[in-house]
Design a protein around this motif. Structure first.
Motif, PDB file in Angstrom:
ATOM      1  N   ALA A 171      -2.463   2.682  -9.458  1.00 23.74           N
ATOM      2  CA  ALA A 171      -2.935   1.658  -8.526  1.00 23.74           C
ATOM      3  C   ALA A 171      -3.396   0.405  -9.259  1.00 23.74           C
ATOM      4  CB  ALA A 171      -4.068   2.215  -7.667  1.00 23.74           C
ATOM      5  N   LYS A 172      -3.890   0.568 -10.487  1.00 23.22           N
ATOM      6  CA  LYS A 172      -4.388  -0.570 -11.273  1.00 23.22           C
ATOM      7  C   LYS A 172      -3.249  -1.332 -11.950  1.00 23.22           C
ATOM      8  CE  LYS A 172      -8.266  -2.681 -12.626  1.00 23.22           C
ATOM      9  NZ  LYS A 172      -7.731  -3.972 -13.101  1.00 23.22           N
ATOM     10  N   ALA A 212      -5.208   4.641   3.717  1.00 26.87           N
ATOM     11  CA  ALA A 212      -5.336   3.588   2.704  1.00 26.87           C
ATOM     12  C   ALA A 212      -5.644   2.233   3.315  1.00 26.87           C
ATOM     13  CB  ALA A 212      -4.054   3.510   1.875  1.00 26.87           C
ATOM     14  N   LEU A 248       0.833  -1.197   0.000  1.00 21.30           N
ATOM     15  CA  LEU A 248       0.000   0.000   0.000  1.00 21.30           C
ATOM     16  C   LEU A 248       0.873   1.254   0.000  1.00 21.30           C
ATOM     17  CD1 LEU A 248      -2.784  -0.973   2.592  1.00 21.30           C
ATOM     18  CD2 LEU A 248      -3.004  -0.913   0.107  1.00 21.30           C
ATOM     19  N   ALA A 306      -6.546  -1.955  -4.271  1.00 22.61           N
ATOM     20  CA  ALA A 306      -5.929  -3.102  -3.605  1.00 22.61           C
ATOM     21  C   ALA A 306      -6.967  -4.131  -3.173  1.00 22.61           C
ATOM     22  CB  ALA A 306      -5.122  -2.640  -2.395  1.00 22.61           C
ATOM     23  N   HIS A 352      -5.419   6.464 -10.053  1.00 21.20           N
ATOM     24  CA  HIS A 352      -6.227   5.272 -10.316  1.00 21.20           C
ATOM     25  C   HIS A 352      -5.474   4.309 -11.233  1.00 21.20           C
ATOM     26  CE1 HIS A 352      -9.618   8.481 -10.028  1.00 21.20           C
ATOM     27  NE2 HIS A 352      -9.212   8.123  -8.826  1.00 21.20           N
ATOM     28  N   GLU A 394      -3.977  10.191  -2.529  1.00 17.41           N
ATOM     29  CA  GLU A 394      -3.398   8.906  -2.927  1.00 17.41           C
ATOM     30  C   GLU A 394      -3.993   7.705  -2.209  1.00 17.41           C
ATOM     31  OE1 GLU A 394      -0.210  12.118  -3.361  1.00 17.41           O
ATOM     32  OE2 GLU A 394      -1.670  11.508  -1.835  1.00 17.41           O
ATOM     33  N   THR A 420       2.502   1.775  -3.430  1.00 16.06           N
ATOM     34  CA  THR A 420       1.571   2.315  -4.421  1.00 16.06           C
ATOM     35  C   THR A 420       1.321   3.801  -4.195  1.00 16.06           C
ATOM     36  OG1 THR A 420       0.454   0.177  -4.679  1.00 16.06           O
ATOM     37  CG2 THR A 420      -0.762   2.136  -5.367  1.00 16.06           C
ATOM     38  N   ALA A 421       1.024   4.159  -2.940  1.00 17.96           N
ATOM     39  CA  ALA A 421       0.741   5.555  -2.625  1.00 17.96           C
ATOM     40  C   ALA A 421       1.945   6.446  -2.905  1.00 17.96           C
ATOM     41  CB  ALA A 421       0.307   5.691  -1.169  1.00 17.96           C
ATOM     42  N   TYR A 475      -8.900   0.015   2.497  1.00 17.68           N
ATOM     43  CA  TYR A 475      -8.801  -1.362   2.030  1.00 17.68           C
ATOM     44  C   TYR A 475      -9.743  -2.272   2.826  1.00 17.68           C
ATOM     45  CZ  TYR A 475      -6.869  -6.073   1.540  1.00 17.68           C
ATOM     46  OH  TYR A 475      -6.725  -7.425   1.358  1.00 17.68           O
ATOM     47  N   THR A 534      -5.273   3.896  -3.813  1.00 18.71           N
ATOM     48  CA  THR A 534      -4.445   2.812  -3.274  1.00 18.71           C
ATOM     49  C   THR A 534      -5.283   1.774  -2.540  1.00 18.71           C
ATOM     50  OG1 THR A 534      -2.516   4.263  -3.052  1.00 18.71           O
ATOM     51  CG2 THR A 534      -2.568   2.288  -1.687  1.00 18.71           C
TER      52      THR A 534
END
Length: 317
Positions: A71-72, A208, A9, A51, A68, A43, A12-13, A212, A47
């Motif tokens: 994150a994908k 995040a 996480l 996830a 987006h 972010e 990604t962020a 999640y 994220t």
């Protein structure tokens, strides 16, 4: 929470943050043209949400959509090339910042029209239902898009047909320069879900890990064909609406308070709470730095689009 999940996480962020910072820098030196709407401060939403879904699930993005896409699982080098209008970008340099898309990654695209992606996501959900699949669709939208008629029409259609779509309102406080409270008497935009007869909730958009966890139930619900959910994540962008907007209308005390809960700071605190070694965090940070540096260099060295190739494709179509 699992340490490896937390580290992913954070990675990604941080990648989103560093990508946006690099894009702003390249815009300032004239390598990126047109509008650029940074995702700085938001972010955690992309994220945490992405996830919680599977690679085969779909997303539909917005004009503020770099986060987006990253994150994908998009390649940041190809994304930076697209922002610079290069031929090897995701859309061959023809889409730019507001139109990154990749059907191979099930990203149905960003959209320069406020609210424009909502019916696309709803249509994708209808297609999944007709085909009998178990994929879901994430529809990212802004607080400003909630006041568009297409939002009401799309979510109502998804509700009555129990479509596997989760509508994510990214409430960053402003629609361009207009405060959200000037356009809505409803404090929590997720309460519009009551009118559709579907579940909805509002929560902090800067954590995040919490996002999640909160996504697990609506994702499971959509996958079981029990219909859509409307979720509002409250956050605050760190800058003006676009890269040339100084954001002078944003109260500095409010901005400072939100920055104290920066999504990256929140994640770093969770990493420490869960006993993740600082060396592992630094390793992630160094890797992300190298990744973004490579992306910028790759884009700068990428070829410009060829007019003859473009015209040849048009003729073939």
């Amino acid at each position: 929470m699992d340490q490896s999940l937390l580290l992913n996480l954070y990675k990604t962020a941080l990648t989103i943050r560093r990508f946006e910072e690099a894009a702003i820098e390249q815009y300032r030196v004239g390598k990126i043209y047109g509008y650029l709407h940074p995702y700085l401060g938001e972010e955690a939403i992309a994220t945490g949400v992405v996830a919680a879904i599977r690679p085969e699930d779909y997303i539909v993005s917005t004009h503020r959509g770099h986060g987006h896409s990253i994150a994908k699982g998009h390649d940041v080098s190809l994304m930076m090339a697209e922002l610079m209008g290069k031929a090897n970008g995701y859309c061959k340099g023809r889409g730019g910042s507001m139109h990154v898309a990749d059907l191979k990654l099930n990203n149905l695209g960003a959209n320069g029209i406020v609210g424009g992606g909502i019916p696309i996501a709803t249509g994708a959900g209808l297609a999944i239902k007709q085909k009998g699949g178990d994929q879901i669709v994430i529809s990212f939208l802004s607080d400003g898009a909630v006041n568009n008629g297409i939002f009401l029409e799309s979510v109502n259609l998804a509700a009555i047909f129990h479509l596997p779509v989760i509508y994510i309102i990214e409430n960053n406080g402003y629609a361009a320069a207009t405060p959200v409270e000037s356009m809505n008497l409803q404090n929590d935009l997720s309460k519009y879900s009551v009118g559709f007869g579907i579940p909805g909730f509002t929560m902090d958009g800067n954590d995040a890990a919490a996002i999640y966890e909160a996504m697990q139930e609506p994702v499971a619900r959509a996958r079981k064909k029990q219909g859509p959910t409307l979720i509002e994540f409250k956050t605050f962008r760190h800058r003006g609406h676009h890269v040339n907007d100084p954001g002078a209308y944003m109260p500095q005390d409010v901005l400072t308070a939100w920055k104290e809960r920066d999504p990256l700071l929140v994640l770093k605190a969770r990493l420490a709470e869960n006993g993740v070694e600082e060396s592992k965090v630094q390793e992630v940070e160094q890797g992300v730095g190298q990744l973004i540096n490579h992306a910028v260099q790759f884009a700068l060295e990428s070829p410009e689009p060829d007019a003859e190739a473009f015209l040849a494709e048009i003729i073939e179509l």
